[in-house]
Design a protein around this motif. Structure first.
Motif, PDB file in Angstrom:
ATOM      1  N   LEU A 115       8.496  -4.428   5.100  1.00  0.00           N
ATOM      2  CA  LEU A 115       8.108  -3.049   5.403  1.00  0.00           C
ATOM      3  C   LEU A 115       7.409  -2.997   6.745  1.00  0.00           C
ATOM      4  N   ASN A 116       7.833  -2.071   7.585  1.00  0.00           N
ATOM      5  CA  ASN A 116       7.129  -1.812   8.842  1.00  0.00           C
ATOM      6  C   ASN A 116       5.749  -1.227   8.541  1.00  0.00           C
ATOM      7  N   PRO A 117       4.846  -1.251   9.523  1.00  0.00           N
ATOM      8  CA  PRO A 117       3.489  -0.759   9.258  1.00  0.00           C
ATOM      9  C   PRO A 117       3.431   0.685   8.732  1.00  0.00           C
ATOM     10  N   HIS A 118       4.383   1.531   9.126  1.00  0.00           N
ATOM     11  CA  HIS A 118       4.318   2.933   8.703  1.00  0.00           C
ATOM     12  C   HIS A 118       4.965   3.197   7.344  1.00  0.00           C
ATOM     13  N   THR A 119       5.621   2.208   6.780  1.00  0.00           N
ATOM     14  CA  THR A 119       6.363   2.427   5.529  1.00  0.00           C
ATOM     15  C   THR A 119       5.467   2.148   4.322  1.00  0.00           C
ATOM     16  N   PRO A 120       5.259   3.148   3.470  1.00  0.00           N
ATOM     17  CA  PRO A 120       4.336   2.939   2.341  1.00  0.00           C
ATOM     18  C   PRO A 120       4.914   2.033   1.252  1.00  0.00           C
ATOM     19  N   LEU A 135       7.501  -8.667   2.364  1.00  0.00           N
ATOM     20  CA  LEU A 135       6.833  -9.006   3.624  1.00  0.00           C
ATOM     21  C   LEU A 135       6.225  -7.726   4.194  1.00  0.00           C
ATOM     22  N   LEU A 136       4.922  -7.699   4.314  1.00  0.00           N
ATOM     23  CA  LEU A 136       4.269  -6.549   4.942  1.00  0.00           C
ATOM     24  C   LEU A 136       4.025  -6.871   6.403  1.00  0.00           C
ATOM     25  N   GLN A 151      -4.932  -1.459   8.751  1.00  0.00           N
ATOM     26  CA  GLN A 151      -4.471  -0.664   7.602  1.00  0.00           C
ATOM     27  C   GLN A 151      -3.609  -1.496   6.637  1.00  0.00           C
ATOM     28  N   THR A 152      -3.193  -2.661   7.099  1.00  0.00           N
ATOM     29  CA  THR A 152      -2.389  -3.536   6.221  1.00  0.00           C
ATOM     30  C   THR A 152      -3.187  -3.983   4.993  1.00  0.00           C
ATOM     31  N   ILE A 153      -4.501  -4.136   5.145  1.00  0.00           N
ATOM     32  CA  ILE A 153      -5.306  -4.674   4.033  1.00  0.00           C
ATOM     33  C   ILE A 153      -5.212  -3.789   2.781  1.00  0.00           C
ATOM     34  N   LYS A 158      -2.803  -2.446  -2.678  1.00  0.00           N
ATOM     35  CA  LYS A 158      -1.994  -1.520  -3.469  1.00  0.00           C
ATOM     36  C   LYS A 158      -0.752  -2.225  -4.019  1.00  0.00           C
ATOM     37  N   LEU A 159      -0.109  -3.002  -3.172  1.00  0.00           N
ATOM     38  CA  LEU A 159       1.108  -3.701  -3.602  1.00  0.00           C
ATOM     39  C   LEU A 159       0.772  -4.764  -4.655  1.00  0.00           C
ATOM     40  N   ALA A 160      -0.337  -5.460  -4.447  1.00  0.00           N
ATOM     41  CA  ALA A 160      -0.745  -6.488  -5.418  1.00  0.00           C
ATOM     42  C   ALA A 160      -0.975  -5.849  -6.783  1.00  0.00           C
ATOM     43  N   GLU A 161      -1.533  -4.651  -6.774  1.00  0.00           N
ATOM     44  CA  GLU A 161      -1.777  -3.954  -8.034  1.00  0.00           C
ATOM     45  C   GLU A 161      -0.457  -3.565  -8.706  1.00  0.00           C
TER      46      GLU A 161
END
Ligand code: DX5
Ligand code: ZN
Length: 223
Positions: A115-120, A135-136, A151-153, A158-161
């Motif tokens: 995911l690119n930085p802007h993609t949720p 891959l973030l 903002q990646t953090i 969120k993804l880990a959850e």
């Protein structure tokens, strides 16, 4: 489970690639991260399957191939034949992502989506159970040596959850601007694979930098 370190060969010395690959072979690194760029999906061209094949000949660790290309489905089998163990395609480059992920798995490689930085991250909700890896991007893809986007953090958290609440085994990989200064925070947020280019290859002692990244506290998340 212990986190993995994946040095990005994009930052290696290409006049002496064999030497840098040997350094990684003899280090505590886990994977080779291999960045393929096409000048269309990203504003830079790196290399293709010919170089992947050459790296494979001497690499003693798995090849984690990050395809920053449009229409990746045209080349998946060729990258697998060249030696890719993990193949990651971009969400933003795949209108038929489910099909492309199945295509990667059919080759026997592990399947990743970037995911690119802007993609949720919530856009992965329906495909997540199919993925071995997400891959973030923590920089805009295309170049090494860029500044980490903070903002990646929260995205990692969120993804880990999403992964833990569904009891999945998908691993989270972070790519771009990663080094000793942010590795611990990323691991605490739930990252499992850290890609690092400049922070390793431009260091005075690359092998020691890998060891130091590897020895950062155990991951708090068992994904
Ligand atoms: C960027 C690439 C990264 C890059 C990382 O488009 O996907 O893998 O090589 O390099 P550093 O660690 O220098 O940001
Ligand atoms: Zn990459």
């Amino acid at each position: 489970m212990k986190h993995l370190i994946a040095p990005s060969v994009l930052a290696a010395d290409f006049t002496n690639l064999g030497k840098d690959i040997e350094m990684v072979n003899n280090s505590e690194a886990d994977w080779f991260h291999v960045d393929v760029m096409d000048g269309r999906f990203v504003p830079n061209i790196s290399f293709g399957m010919f170089i992947v094949k050459a790296i494979k000949k001497i690499a003693k660790k798995p090849l984690d191939v990050h395809l920053m290309i449009v229409e990746p489905e045209k080349y998946i089998e060729q990258f697998r034949e060249a030696g890719a163990d993990v193949i990651t395609v971009h969400y933003e480059a795949c209108p038929h992502l489910h099909r492309t992920v199945q295509q990667i798995k059919a080759t026997g490689a592990k399947a990743g989506v970037a995911l690119n930085p802007h993609t949720p991250v919530h856009l992965l909700e329906d495909i997540l159970p199919e993925l071995d890896l997400v891959l973030l991007m923590s920089v805009n893809p295309g170049f090494g040596g860029q500044k980490f986007i903070y903002q990646t953090i929260p995205k990692v958290r969120k993804l880990a959850e999403m992964i833990t609440t569904r009891n999945l085994s998908t691993v989270i990989e972070i790519d771009g601007g990663v080094g000793l200064q942010n590795a611990e925070e990323l691991l605490k947020a739930g990252a499992r694979v850290l890609v690092a280019g400049s922070s390793i290859f431009k260091a005075d002692d690359p092998s020691d930098t890998i060891s130091r990244m590897k020895s950062i506290g155990q991951n708090t998340l068992m994904v």
